[in-house]
Scaffold this active site. Structure first.
Site: not given
Ligand code: AMP
Length: 190
Positions: A14, A89, A128, A134, A146
């Site tokens: 996204k 969400r 990532r 993160r 998640r």
């Protein structure tokens, strides 16, 4: 004005494709995750509140994220378009988004869902983590949570947009350019 909800599980791409849409169409990009991380970096009260929830991979409360979007939408109602990344969400957020847009005389044009299977998501998020810094990318249990939260709380939004004839599924596997071509092909039809 084209207002796109770019939808999909964590790691679907996204953010990557939002950046490309901003460059090519001059859309304004709203990522609730980025806004929340900026609040954390600035050590605001909201950031402190959100951090513990985000570190676990749970969702920040609807009231907080809806409140964050209210001003942003008002300030950008004359943009060429808006790209919503990571918002809504929950179905409550989807309903609130429609209301916020309506108050400004605009509406969601389409919801584009990037479809990517779980093993590929995990692979992408772990890659990532090497650059994102993160905490929620760095831990496999949090990644799994998640994805579970997405399946339980976020995926039901698909029906919300299907009912409005705004749901546009997109194959999210392939190279970034291949996927982006598919996104552009859908945008051309809007
Ligand atoms: P993201 O950058 O979109 O992956 O979001 C990172 C984290 O921020 C999520 O795991 C949630 O904890 C929180 N978050 C981002 N957007 C929302 C939202 N629309 N509603 C609730 N929590 C959110």
């Amino acid at each position: 004005m084209l207002n796109i909800v770019l939808f999909g599980p964590p790691g679907a791409g996204k953010g990557t494709h939002s950046v490309k849409l901003v460059a090519d169409y001059e859309f304004v990009h709203f990522s609730t995750g980025d806004i929340l991380r900026a609040e954390i970096a600035a050590k605001t009260e909201l950031g402190l509140l959100a951090k513990s929830v985000m570190d676990k991979g749970e969702l920040v409360s609807d009231d907080i994220v809806i409140g964050m979007m209210r001003n942003k939408i008002r300030q950008n109602k004359d943009a060429k378009g808006l790209v919503f990344d990571g918002f809504p969400r929950t179905t409550a957020q989807a309903e609130a988004l429609d209301k916020l847009l309506e108050e400004n005389g605009i509406a969601v044009s389409a919801m584009l869902m990037l479809d990517v299977e779980k093993q590929e998501l995990i692979k992408r998020l772990q890659k990532r983590a090497e650059v994102s810094g993160r905490a929620d990318d760095a831990n496999i249990d949090i990644i799994n949570n998640r994805i579970e939260v997405y399946n339980d709380q976020t995926l039901p939004i698909v029906d919300y947009y299907k009912n409005q004839n705004k749901f546009k599924p997109i194959d999210g596997l392939g190279t970034i350019e291949e996927i982006y071509d598919r996104i552009q092909a859908v945008i051309k039809t809007l």
